[in-house]
Design an enzyme around this catalytic site. Structure first.
Site, short mmCIF file in Angstrom:
data_model
loop_
_atom_site.label_atom_id
_atom_site.label_comp_id
_atom_site.label_asym_id
_atom_site.label_seq_id
_atom_site.Cartn_x
_atom_site.Cartn_y
_atom_site.Cartn_z
N HIS A 81 -7.26 0.55 3.87
CA HIS A 81 -6.34 1.24 4.77
C HIS A 81 -4.91 1.09 4.24
O HIS A 81 -4.64 0.20 3.42
CB HIS A 81 -6.34 0.59 6.16
CG HIS A 81 -7.67 0.41 6.80
ND1 HIS A 81 -8.07 1.14 7.89
CD2 HIS A 81 -8.68 -0.46 6.54
CE1 HIS A 81 -9.28 0.74 8.28
NE2 HIS A 81 -9.67 -0.23 7.48
N TYR A 82 -3.99 1.91 4.74
CA TYR A 82 -2.60 1.50 4.67
C TYR A 82 -2.13 1.20 6.09
O TYR A 82 -2.72 1.67 7.08
CB TYR A 82 -1.71 2.51 3.96
CG TYR A 82 -1.50 3.89 4.55
CD1 TYR A 82 -1.38 4.14 5.92
CD2 TYR A 82 -1.36 4.99 3.70
CE1 TYR A 82 -1.15 5.41 6.43
CE2 TYR A 82 -1.13 6.27 4.20
CZ TYR A 82 -1.02 6.46 5.56
OH TYR A 82 -0.78 7.72 6.07
N THR A 83 -1.03 0.43 6.20
CA THR A 83 -0.58 0.00 7.52
C THR A 83 0.04 1.13 8.31
O THR A 83 -0.05 1.15 9.54
CB THR A 83 0.43 -1.15 7.40
OG1 THR A 83 1.55 -0.72 6.62
CG2 THR A 83 -0.22 -2.37 6.76
N GLU A 124 -6.01 -4.04 4.98
CA GLU A 124 -4.80 -3.26 5.23
C GLU A 124 -3.81 -3.51 4.09
O GLU A 124 -3.47 -4.67 3.81
CB GLU A 124 -4.16 -3.65 6.56
CG GLU A 124 -4.94 -3.22 7.79
CD GLU A 124 -4.64 -1.79 8.21
OE1 GLU A 124 -3.81 -1.14 7.56
OE2 GLU A 124 -5.25 -1.34 9.21
N HIS A 173 -10.23 4.72 4.57
CA HIS A 173 -10.30 4.98 6.01
C HIS A 173 -10.49 6.48 6.25
O HIS A 173 -11.21 6.88 7.16
CB HIS A 173 -9.01 4.48 6.67
CG HIS A 173 -9.11 4.28 8.14
ND1 HIS A 173 -8.02 3.99 8.93
CD2 HIS A 173 -10.18 4.34 9.00
CE1 HIS A 173 -8.40 3.87 10.19
NE2 HIS A 173 -9.69 4.08 10.26
N ASP A 231 -5.37 7.62 5.43
CA ASP A 231 -5.07 6.46 4.57
C ASP A 231 -6.29 5.98 3.77
O ASP A 231 -7.41 6.18 4.20
CB ASP A 231 -4.51 5.33 5.43
CG ASP A 231 -5.43 4.89 6.58
OD1 ASP A 231 -5.86 5.76 7.34
OD2 ASP A 231 -5.67 3.69 6.70
#
Length: 254
Positions: A34-36, A99, A141, A151
């Protein structure tokens, strides 16, 4: 609460309250990146550690590649949400979530720093090595929640990770000037595309009609595997890249 992080690469242990046991003692067989999607790493970490958020991840990495563990790998973290992959509808129970701090598409989507990607490589190799997670089960994700999530996105260097031994990859077929398949098209080529996407793992039905559901799945595929152009149209490059990946995956499990 854990006495120590699962990964020797984790420099910090910041426990999140948002977890539960994996049902029936399930073991993770999937790694989801994921990215945040928040402007500051500390704010993202604090949100994941907040009971109010109702979300969590097993790990978070900051811009400098510093790794913090937040949920034990043996536990079910709440990072995937409503999702689907290859028949699995409870990805939280089947996966480990990582993340990677990046503000994301809503905040100009900056590049991922080299030092951060090196740390992602190392952490992923550690996780997949300890859990025997196959390359085809290292996912974005956006792969498991097309349309809902973008993401880690088209700027994330999946090719580099694959060269390091993380994830499935093939050199994308070159872009052409063909219009490809798009919304409203109905043909055997659409059915073939839908079948190939479903075979690969995406949640799409073979209806012979190129609807919005197919379009968002194609966008997700492009973000991960053919990032040069993300438009939801299944041009020859997209379809050929998908065919190549099906062959690569078959070779990887043979």
């Amino acid at each position: 609460m854990m006495a120590a992080p699962d990964s020797k690469l984790a420099a910090h242990w910041v426990p999140s309250p948002n977890f539960e046991p994996r049902p029936e003692g399930r073991k993770p067989n999937t790694l989801i990146l994921h990215y945040t999607g928040m402007e500051a790493h500390d704010a993202a970490r604090d949100w994941l550690a907040s009971e109010e958020s109702k979300v969590s991840a097993h790990y978070i990495l900051d811009e400098a590649g510093i790794v913090t563990q937040m949920v034990a790998e043996s536990a079910r973290a709440w990072h995937a949400g409503q999702s689907y992959w290859a028949g699995e509808t409870d990805l939280n129970s089947a996966s480990i979530g990582v993340e990677i701090h990046n503000p994301g598409h809503d905040y100009d989507y900056p590049p991922f720093p080299d030092v951060q990607i090196r740390a992602v490589e190392a952490l992923c190799l550690d996780i997949i090595g300890r859990h025997s997670i196959p390359a085809a089960r290292v996912l974005a994700h956006s792969d498991i929640a097309p349309g809902r999530k973008r993401d880690p996105g088209e700027r994330f260097d999946w090719a580099r990770l694959a060269r390091a031994g993380v994830g499935l990859w093939t050199e994308p077929a070159p872009l052409g000037d063909d219009m490809g398949l798009g919304l409203g098209d109905e043909s055997e080529a659409v059915v073939e595309l839908q079948r190939d996407l479903k075979d690969f793992g995406y949640g799409v039905e073979a209806t012979s009609t190129y609807g919005r559901g197919t379009e968002i799945v194609v966008e997700a595929f492009q973000r991960h595997y053919r990032p040069a152009r993300v438009d939801g149209r299944a041009d020859l490059s997209t379809r050929e890249t998908l065919k190549r990946l099906l062959v690569v995956r078959a070779g990887a499990v043979a």
